[in-house]
Design a protein around this motif. Structure first.
Motif, PDB file in Angstrom:
ATOM      1  N   ILE A   3      -5.210  -9.441  17.406  1.00 30.91           N
ATOM      2  CA  ILE A   3      -5.939  -8.843  18.425  1.00 30.91           C
ATOM      3  C   ILE A   3      -7.330  -7.854  17.605  1.00 30.91           C
ATOM      4  N   ILE A   4      -6.086  -6.871  17.811  1.00 30.11           N
ATOM      5  CA  ILE A   4      -6.875  -5.529  16.862  1.00 30.11           C
ATOM      6  C   ILE A   4      -7.580  -4.954  15.308  1.00 30.11           C
ATOM      7  N   GLN A   5      -7.090  -6.092  14.363  1.00 29.68           N
ATOM      8  CA  GLN A   5      -7.985  -6.253  13.600  1.00 29.68           C
ATOM      9  C   GLN A   5      -9.601  -6.202  13.469  1.00 29.68           C
ATOM     10  N   ASP A   6      -9.596  -7.296  15.072  1.00 26.72           N
ATOM     11  CA  ASP A   6     -11.255  -8.018  14.799  1.00 26.72           C
ATOM     12  C   ASP A   6     -11.665  -6.415  15.815  1.00 26.72           C
ATOM     13  N   TYR A   7     -10.576  -5.614  16.042  1.00 24.28           N
ATOM     14  CA  TYR A   7     -11.929  -4.034  16.513  1.00 24.28           C
ATOM     15  C   TYR A   7     -12.385  -3.306  15.256  1.00 24.28           C
ATOM     16  N   ASP A   8     -11.965  -3.397  13.928  1.00 20.79           N
ATOM     17  CA  ASP A   8     -11.632  -2.729  12.674  1.00 20.79           C
ATOM     18  C   ASP A   8     -12.875  -3.584  12.491  1.00 20.79           C
ATOM     19  N   THR A   9     -14.124  -3.165  12.097  1.00 19.06           N
ATOM     20  CA  THR A   9     -15.188  -3.620  11.371  1.00 19.06           C
ATOM     21  C   THR A   9     -14.468  -4.384   9.804  1.00 19.06           C
ATOM     22  N   ASP A  10     -14.233  -3.715   9.350  1.00 18.01           N
ATOM     23  CA  ASP A  10     -13.954  -4.339   7.891  1.00 18.01           C
ATOM     24  C   ASP A  10     -12.289  -4.912   8.109  1.00 18.01           C
ATOM     25  N   GLN A  11     -12.184  -4.864   8.981  1.00 20.66           N
ATOM     26  CA  GLN A  11      -9.925  -5.281   9.195  1.00 20.66           C
ATOM     27  C   GLN A  11      -9.507  -4.873   7.990  1.00 20.66           C
ATOM     28  N   LEU A  12      -9.626  -3.925   7.169  1.00 17.67           N
ATOM     29  CA  LEU A  12      -8.761  -3.580   6.637  1.00 17.67           C
ATOM     30  C   LEU A  12      -7.913  -1.591   7.027  1.00 17.67           C
ATOM     31  N   LEU A  13      -6.776  -2.580   6.865  1.00 19.74           N
ATOM     32  CA  LEU A  13      -5.662  -1.058   7.897  1.00 19.74           C
ATOM     33  C   LEU A  13      -4.775  -0.896   6.865  1.00 19.74           C
ATOM     34  N   PRO A  14      -5.238   0.843   7.062  1.00 22.66           N
ATOM     35  CA  PRO A  14      -3.559   1.298   6.034  1.00 22.66           C
ATOM     36  C   PRO A  14      -2.697   0.703   6.888  1.00 22.66           C
ATOM     37  N   ALA A  15      -1.776   0.495   5.702  1.00 20.43           N
ATOM     38  CA  ALA A  15       0.150   0.436   6.691  1.00 20.43           C
ATOM     39  C   ALA A  15       0.776   1.529   5.873  1.00 20.43           C
ATOM     40  N   PHE A  16       1.558   1.779   6.414  1.00 14.12           N
ATOM     41  CA  PHE A  16       2.766   2.879   6.618  1.00 14.12           C
ATOM     42  C   PHE A  16       3.921   2.825   6.539  1.00 14.12           C
ATOM     43  N   GLY A  17       5.240   2.897   5.265  1.00 17.65           N
ATOM     44  CA  GLY A  17       6.647   2.811   6.231  1.00 17.65           C
ATOM     45  C   GLY A  17       7.211   4.135   6.121  1.00 17.65           C
ATOM     46  N   PHE A  18       7.750   4.633   6.939  1.00 20.71           N
ATOM     47  CA  PHE A  18       8.247   6.058   6.878  1.00 20.71           C
ATOM     48  C   PHE A  18       9.774   5.886   7.260  1.00 20.71           C
ATOM     49  N   GLY A  19      10.265   7.468   6.764  1.00 20.79           N
ATOM     50  CA  GLY A  19      12.315   7.583   6.398  1.00 20.79           C
ATOM     51  C   GLY A  19      13.077   6.267   5.401  1.00 20.79           C
ATOM     52  N   CYS A  20      12.049   5.912   4.311  1.00 20.95           N
ATOM     53  CA  CYS A  20      12.468   5.556   3.181  1.00 20.95           C
ATOM     54  C   CYS A  20      12.895   5.967   2.008  1.00 20.95           C
ATOM     55  N   ARG A  21      13.577   5.741   1.297  1.00 23.65           N
ATOM     56  CA  ARG A  21      13.626   5.985   0.039  1.00 23.65           C
ATOM     57  C   ARG A  21      12.937   5.125  -0.911  1.00 23.65           C
ATOM     58  N   VAL A  22      11.777   5.407  -1.894  1.00 32.01           N
ATOM     59  CA  VAL A  22      10.675   4.821  -2.743  1.00 32.01           C
ATOM     60  C   VAL A  22      10.995   4.732  -4.172  1.00 32.01           C
ATOM     61  N   PRO A  23      10.391   3.733  -4.802  1.00 29.92           N
ATOM     62  CA  PRO A  23      10.442   4.285  -6.136  1.00 29.92           C
ATOM     63  C   PRO A  23       9.425   4.232  -6.574  1.00 29.92           C
ATOM     64  N   PRO A  24       9.621   5.125  -8.037  1.00 34.73           N
ATOM     65  CA  PRO A  24      10.931   4.865  -8.513  1.00 34.73           C
ATOM     66  C   PRO A  24      12.093   6.114  -8.619  1.00 34.73           C
ATOM     67  N   GLU A  25      11.801   7.255  -8.290  1.00 38.93           N
ATOM     68  CA  GLU A  25      12.955   8.056  -8.198  1.00 38.93           C
ATOM     69  C   GLU A  25      13.597   8.028  -6.303  1.00 38.93           C
ATOM     70  N   TYR A  26      13.256   7.366  -5.696  1.00 41.37           N
ATOM     71  CA  TYR A  26      13.882   6.988  -4.386  1.00 41.37           C
ATOM     72  C   TYR A  26      13.820   8.353  -4.029  1.00 41.37           C
ATOM     73  N   LYS A  27      13.337   8.789  -3.598  1.00 38.92           N
ATOM     74  CA  LYS A  27      13.331   9.955  -2.859  1.00 38.92           C
ATOM     75  C   LYS A  27      12.663   9.303  -1.351  1.00 38.92           C
ATOM     76  N   VAL A  28      12.856  10.191  -0.294  1.00 39.52           N
ATOM     77  CA  VAL A  28      12.571  10.232   1.233  1.00 39.52           C
ATOM     78  C   VAL A  28      11.164  10.348   0.836  1.00 39.52           C
ATOM     79  N   SER A  29      10.512   8.981   1.621  1.00 39.10           N
ATOM     80  CA  SER A  29       9.489   9.095   2.353  1.00 39.10           C
ATOM     81  C   SER A  29       8.276   9.109   3.867  1.00 39.10           C
ATOM     82  N   HIS A  30       7.375  10.075   4.234  1.00 40.32           N
ATOM     83  CA  HIS A  30       7.260   9.685   4.926  1.00 40.32           C
ATOM     84  C   HIS A  30       5.512   8.923   5.795  1.00 40.32           C
ATOM     85  N   GLU A  31       5.481   8.308   4.486  1.00 43.57           N
ATOM     86  CA  GLU A  31       4.027   8.293   4.003  1.00 43.57           C
ATOM     87  C   GLU A  31       3.843   7.017   3.499  1.00 43.57           C
ATOM     88  N   TRP A  32       4.605   6.635   2.874  1.00 43.99           N
ATOM     89  CA  TRP A  32       4.959   5.509   1.905  1.00 43.99           C
ATOM     90  C   TRP A  32       4.417   3.518   2.393  1.00 43.99           C
TER      91      TRP A  32
END
Length: 480
Positions: free
Chosen positions: A257-286
């Protein structure tokens, strides 16, 4: 793209549902629409149109001088009633001042007046001001029937006269027709001074959408270890080929539903509280798509695809910190405080917030910016802190700082889940009801920000100029 987006927006605000028993449900977010529902044998048609009146407001400041004395033991208790001519030519009461006790020189409080209510957009329509002496006893309501009050005098004008006059105040003789007929040298029953001050407009949510305001959505997904290992069926992130997990259910219900509110329907998406490659440090904006330079996903399907791929690359960890992603969105919003963009952060989480103090501070800071935060609780965790963030009665406070408005909406997904009717381990969910509750406060939050900042839709300035031109030149042809 703007027309298509707005069309989708209107459609998404009117949500219909037909349950398995054939019961029809109709949901609306209480926006100012006129709605017609046509029920046919095999389908339902919904026609929606917004009432397009004159939404400009003005402030009228009235004061009197030398009014007739009506009370035997005192002076007068004057008040003014404002009437307009309706389409049938009848005078209809629209506004009323308060009563000023025991005076012949009243100074009434300013009245906020809607031009639509005052004249229906016709600047040549007569407006009549009638002044009365209130004759009620002590303790009686001041707005009682005017048939008990004594008439002092009246005068008439038009919106055109009010707006075209360059003087700071207009002076009107208050005339009593009966006294004018009886007394040869009668002049007036007092003088009314009238000052007109332009004000804001009662614009609607759709005015801003049609005026060009872009809604920019950001998705943040809790990828902490408390969700359980994605490879285990007990995990909230477990991917079953036949049954979607709760994160997927929430994203499908809301993002589609909300994608139709966004003009270009490009949605930035992040994960938080996870260890990410390549060094697997904790990220809150991955970024779910792994691209820090371009974290945008194409619509709801793009976010879901990136979410599934991300689960195969990251390691669930912790802590559960909200502040980083809230401040990420706030940094974007700082650059667009002119009403051109409004940012909405959708957070999906399974429970407790570990950076509670910093989270509250981030929310308070965001309340002054064009930002709203929607939190969807996943699973059966403790969501006490989420409910405290969603302050519908008291504004959020922390360390001597206080939010200027409520920007958080929290809903629990489990309230919308039901066991499968066939007795299997699957679940059913009310997608319509979930989306309705998730988005219910968003239009109000957007409008409150616009009003606080005195921001008008991009098209309102040209509309106000056209209204002023029409008042100055009522004989000019009307163009759409």
């Amino acid at each position: 793209m703007r027309d298509a987006s707005v069309s989708s927006l209107i459609t998404s605000k009117i949500i219909c549902d037909l349950d398995l028993r054939g019961n029809f449900y109709f949901y609306s977010l209480n926006l100012p629409y006129t709605m017609y529902i046509y029920l046919h044998i095999c389908f339902i048609s919904v026609h929606v149109e917004e009432y397009r009146g004159n939404k400009e407001n003005i402030m009228l400041k009235l004061s009197g001088r030398g009014l007739d004395k009506k009370d035997f033991f005192g002076k007068s208790d004057p008040y003014v009633i404002i009437e307009k001519r309706n389409d049938k030519g009848r005078l209809v009461r629209t506004y009323r001042t308060e009563v000023i006790k025991n005076t012949l020189d009243p100074d009434w409080k300013p009245i906020k007046v809607s031009l639509d209510r005052l004249c229906g957009g016709d600047f040549r329509r007569e407006i009549k001001f009638r002044c009365y002496d209130w004759d009620g006893a002590e303790g009686d309501p001041e707005d009682k029937d005017i048939e008990f009050d004594e008439f002092i005098g009246e005068f008439s004008t038009t919106p055109k006269d009010l707006f075209s006059c360059e003087a700071s105040e207009l002076q009107f003789d208050l005339v009593n027709p009966r006294k004018a007929k009886k007394k040869k040298h009668y002049r007036n029953s007092g003088v009314i001074s009238l000052k007109t001050v332009a004000m804001d407009s009662d614009h609607s949510f759709l005015d801003y959408m049609f005026g060009g305001t872009d809604l920019c959505f950001t998705v943040a997904i809790d990828m902490t270890a408390s969700n359980g290992s994605p490879s285990q069926p007990t995990s909230l992130h477990y991917t079953d080929p036949f049954t979607p997990n709760q994160y997927t259910i929430a994203m499908q219900a809301v993002l589609e539903i909300i994608q139709d509110y966004d003009t270009d329907q490009l949605l930035p998406a992040f994960g938080f509280g996870c260890r990410v490659p390549p060094e697997y440090k904790v990220s809150h904006e991955w970024p779910l798509n792994g691209n820090s330079e371009n974290p945008f996903c194409q619509g709801a399907s793009g976010v879901l695809d990136a979410y599934r791929r991300c689960l195969e690359e990251v390691r669930l960890s912790g802590p559960t910190n909200f502040a980083p992603v809230i401040r990420h969105v706030s940094r974007l919003a700082v650059e667009h405080q002119d009403g051109s963009r409004y940012y909405v952060l959708l957070i999906l989480t399974d429970g407790t917030i570990d950076d509670w103090t910093e989270c509250k501070r981030a929310v308070i800071e965001a309340s002054f910016l064009p930002v709203s935060i929607i939190v969807v609780g996943i699973g059966n965790g403790d969501f006490t802190e989420m409910e405290l963030l969603d302050q519908d009665v008291w504004l959020l406070e922390e360390g001597g700082q206080k939010a200027c408005r409520d920007i958080v909406q929290f809903v629990e997904l489990r309230k919308y889940l039901r066991p499968a009717a066939d007795g299997t381990d699957g679940v059913r969910w009310s997608k319509v009801a979930l989306a309705k509750d998730v988005l219910q406060e968003l239009p109000t939050q957007i409008m409150e920000y616009m009003r606080r900042r005195r921001l008008r839709p991009a098209s309102a300035a040209s509309a106000a100029a056209a209204a002023a031109a029409a008042a100055a030149n009522p004989n000019a042809p009307v163009t759409e």
